[in-house]
Design a protein around this motif. Structure first.
Motif, PDB file in Angstrom:
ATOM      1  N   GLU A  63      29.358  81.601 -88.343  1.00 56.79           N
ATOM      2  CA  GLU A  63      30.493  81.939 -87.479  1.00 56.79           C
ATOM      3  C   GLU A  63      30.143  81.698 -86.019  1.00 56.79           C
ATOM      4  O   GLU A  63      30.956  81.154 -85.259  1.00 56.79           O
ATOM      5  CB  GLU A  63      30.914  83.394 -87.702  1.00 56.79           C
ATOM      6  N   HIS A  64      28.949  82.074 -85.627  1.00 61.26           N
ATOM      7  CA  HIS A  64      28.504  81.853 -84.250  1.00 61.26           C
ATOM      8  C   HIS A  64      28.357  80.357 -83.969  1.00 61.26           C
ATOM      9  O   HIS A  64      28.823  79.864 -82.932  1.00 61.26           O
ATOM     10  CB  HIS A  64      27.171  82.574 -84.009  1.00 61.26           C
ATOM     11  N   LEU A  65      27.733  79.646 -84.884  1.00 53.70           N
ATOM     12  CA  LEU A  65      27.488  78.210 -84.715  1.00 53.70           C
ATOM     13  C   LEU A  65      28.787  77.411 -84.672  1.00 53.70           C
ATOM     14  O   LEU A  65      28.942  76.496 -83.855  1.00 53.70           O
ATOM     15  CB  LEU A  65      26.597  77.717 -85.861  1.00 53.70           C
ATOM     16  N   LEU A  66      29.727  77.765 -85.535  1.00 54.02           N
ATOM     17  CA  LEU A  66      30.973  76.995 -85.654  1.00 54.02           C
ATOM     18  C   LEU A  66      32.106  77.531 -84.787  1.00 54.02           C
ATOM     19  O   LEU A  66      33.118  76.850 -84.597  1.00 54.02           O
ATOM     20  CB  LEU A  66      31.425  76.972 -87.115  1.00 54.02           C
ATOM     21  N   GLY A  67      31.973  78.760 -84.316  1.00 52.97           N
ATOM     22  CA  GLY A  67      33.038  79.356 -83.509  1.00 52.97           C
ATOM     23  C   GLY A  67      34.283  79.667 -84.302  1.00 52.97           C
ATOM     24  O   GLY A  67      35.393  79.604 -83.776  1.00 52.97           O
ATOM     25  N   ASP A  81      31.070  69.248 -93.156  1.00 52.56           N
ATOM     26  CA  ASP A  81      32.058  68.297 -92.642  1.00 52.56           C
ATOM     27  C   ASP A  81      31.716  67.882 -91.211  1.00 52.56           C
ATOM     28  O   ASP A  81      31.754  66.694 -90.874  1.00 52.56           O
ATOM     29  CB  ASP A  81      33.454  68.923 -92.712  1.00 52.56           C
ATOM     30  N   ARG A  82      31.354  68.848 -90.382  1.00 55.95           N
ATOM     31  CA  ARG A  82      31.029  68.531 -88.986  1.00 55.95           C
ATOM     32  C   ARG A  82      29.739  67.714 -88.882  1.00 55.95           C
ATOM     33  O   ARG A  82      29.630  66.838 -88.031  1.00 55.95           O
ATOM     34  CB  ARG A  82      30.936  69.801 -88.157  1.00 55.95           C
ATOM     35  N   ILE A  83      28.783  68.001 -89.758  1.00 53.59           N
ATOM     36  CA  ILE A  83      27.560  67.193 -89.768  1.00 53.59           C
ATOM     37  C   ILE A  83      27.894  65.773 -90.206  1.00 53.59           C
ATOM     38  O   ILE A  83      27.442  64.803 -89.591  1.00 53.59           O
ATOM     39  CB  ILE A  83      26.490  67.832 -90.678  1.00 53.59           C
ATOM     40  N   ALA A  84      28.701  65.642 -91.262  1.00 50.81           N
ATOM     41  CA  ALA A  84      29.075  64.312 -91.763  1.00 50.81           C
ATOM     42  C   ALA A  84      29.823  63.498 -90.716  1.00 50.81           C
ATOM     43  O   ALA A  84      29.658  62.277 -90.628  1.00 50.81           O
ATOM     44  CB  ALA A  84      29.935  64.453 -93.027  1.00 50.81           C
ATOM     45  N   LYS A  85      30.632  64.156 -89.895  1.00 50.65           N
ATOM     46  CA  LYS A  85      31.392  63.468 -88.855  1.00 50.65           C
ATOM     47  C   LYS A  85      30.556  63.209 -87.599  1.00 50.65           C
ATOM     48  O   LYS A  85      31.033  62.570 -86.667  1.00 50.65           O
ATOM     49  CB  LYS A  85      32.624  64.293 -88.467  1.00 50.65           C
ATOM     50  N   GLU A  87      29.628  65.499 -85.505  1.00 52.30           N
ATOM     51  CA  GLU A  87      29.987  66.460 -84.461  1.00 52.30           C
ATOM     52  C   GLU A  87      28.861  67.453 -84.198  1.00 52.30           C
ATOM     53  O   GLU A  87      28.781  68.026 -83.118  1.00 52.30           O
ATOM     54  CB  GLU A  87      31.261  67.219 -84.862  1.00 52.30           C
ATOM     55  N   ILE A  88      28.034  67.681 -85.210  1.00 55.32           N
ATOM     56  CA  ILE A  88      26.904  68.599 -85.121  1.00 55.32           C
ATOM     57  C   ILE A  88      25.685  67.873 -85.674  1.00 55.32           C
ATOM     58  O   ILE A  88      25.781  67.175 -86.685  1.00 55.32           O
ATOM     59  CB  ILE A  88      27.163  69.885 -85.950  1.00 55.32           C
ATOM     60  N   ASP A  89      24.554  68.049 -85.000  1.00 57.87           N
ATOM     61  CA  ASP A  89      23.307  67.495 -85.518  1.00 57.87           C
ATOM     62  C   ASP A  89      22.164  68.438 -85.155  1.00 57.87           C
ATOM     63  O   ASP A  89      22.390  69.519 -84.617  1.00 57.87           O
ATOM     64  CB  ASP A  89      23.061  66.076 -85.004  1.00 57.87           C
ATOM     65  N   LEU A  90      20.953  68.037 -85.455  1.00 54.37           N
ATOM     66  CA  LEU A  90      19.807  68.916 -85.214  1.00 54.37           C
ATOM     67  C   LEU A  90      19.576  69.222 -83.743  1.00 54.37           C
ATOM     68  O   LEU A  90      18.818  70.134 -83.422  1.00 54.37           O
ATOM     69  CB  LEU A  90      18.545  68.339 -85.849  1.00 54.37           C
ATOM     70  N   GLN A  91      20.237  68.503 -82.852  1.00 55.57           N
ATOM     71  CA  GLN A  91      20.142  68.811 -81.422  1.00 55.57           C
ATOM     72  C   GLN A  91      21.111  69.926 -81.017  1.00 55.57           C
ATOM     73  O   GLN A  91      21.019  70.459 -79.911  1.00 55.57           O
ATOM     74  CB  GLN A  91      20.419  67.548 -80.591  1.00 55.57           C
ATOM     75  N   THR A  92      22.043  70.259 -81.912  1.00 57.15           N
ATOM     76  CA  THR A  92      22.999  71.325 -81.632  1.00 57.15           C
ATOM     77  C   THR A  92      22.257  72.660 -81.600  1.00 57.15           C
ATOM     78  O   THR A  92      21.571  73.004 -82.568  1.00 57.15           O
ATOM     79  CB  THR A  92      24.090  71.361 -82.721  1.00 57.15           C
ATOM     80  N   PRO A  93      22.376  73.401 -80.507  1.00 58.68           N
ATOM     81  CA  PRO A  93      21.667  74.682 -80.416  1.00 58.68           C
ATOM     82  C   PRO A  93      21.996  75.604 -81.588  1.00 58.68           C
ATOM     83  O   PRO A  93      23.166  75.830 -81.910  1.00 58.68           O
ATOM     84  CB  PRO A  93      22.166  75.274 -79.095  1.00 58.68           C
ATOM     85  N   GLY A  94      20.961  76.075 -82.232  1.00 58.86           N
ATOM     86  CA  GLY A  94      21.106  77.031 -83.322  1.00 58.86           C
ATOM     87  C   GLY A  94      21.155  76.426 -84.706  1.00 58.86           C
ATOM     88  O   GLY A  94      20.932  77.131 -85.693  1.00 58.86           O
ATOM     89  N   LEU A  95      21.427  75.121 -84.835  1.00 59.75           N
ATOM     90  CA  LEU A  95      21.557  74.535 -86.169  1.00 59.75           C
ATOM     91  C   LEU A  95      20.226  74.515 -86.906  1.00 59.75           C
ATOM     92  O   LEU A  95      20.151  74.954 -88.055  1.00 59.75           O
ATOM     93  CB  LEU A  95      22.146  73.125 -86.120  1.00 59.75           C
ATOM     94  N   ALA A  96      19.188  74.010 -86.291  1.00 64.14           N
ATOM     95  CA  ALA A  96      17.890  73.936 -86.969  1.00 64.14           C
ATOM     96  C   ALA A  96      17.425  75.326 -87.389  1.00 64.14           C
ATOM     97  O   ALA A  96      16.940  75.522 -88.509  1.00 64.14           O
ATOM     98  CB  ALA A  96      16.853  73.254 -86.079  1.00 64.14           C
TER      99      ALA A  96
END
Length: 126
Positions: A63-67, A81-85, A87-96
């Motif tokens: 919820e925090h990561l996706l808002g 879905d956002r990773i596939a598009k 929109e989000i990757d390992l550089q996105t704060p909090g994903l890793a």
């Protein structure tokens, strides 16, 4: 609310009985099937003990990561879905960190004796 014993205690008692009283006298393919059954009971016991808290923590991180809010399944589908598009990757704060903690929580249930998992927890393998 049910009286004791709890489901966890019942499953553990059955697993312990099979492990301690039945397994020593079973041989061959049935011994293998018995070990698989005991492992399944142990896994269910860990799921009952750990899954609710780990699922809640995973949902809160998502919820925090996706808002956004949603069920755990919906949030994971949105993340995928956002990773596939792109929109989000390992550089996105909090994903890793989220992926790492989710993996560790799943290993706590599925493979708590896995050497790499124990090493990450700081436990000695021997």
């Amino acid at each position: 609310m049910q009286d004791e014993p709890t489901p966890e205690e019942l499953i553990k008692a059955v697993a312990d009985f099979l492990r301690n009283d039945i397994a020593p006298v079973i041989t061959g393919h049935n011994a293998f099937k018995l070990r698989v059954s005991i492992n399944a009971l142990d896994l269910v016991t860990r799921q009952l003990a750990l899954q609710q808290d780990s699922d809640a923590a995973e949902a809160a991180r998502l919820e925090h990561l996706l808002g956004m809010q949603g069920s755990l399944g919906e949030l994971n589908r949105m993340l995928a879905d956002r990773i596939a598009k792109g929109e989000i990757d390992l550089q996105t704060p909090g994903l890793a960190e989220h992926l790492w903690q989710t993996t560790m929580d799943k290993l706590a249930v599925d493979q708590p004796n896995y050497a790499s998992y124990r090493r990450e927890l700081g436990e000695n393998d021997g």
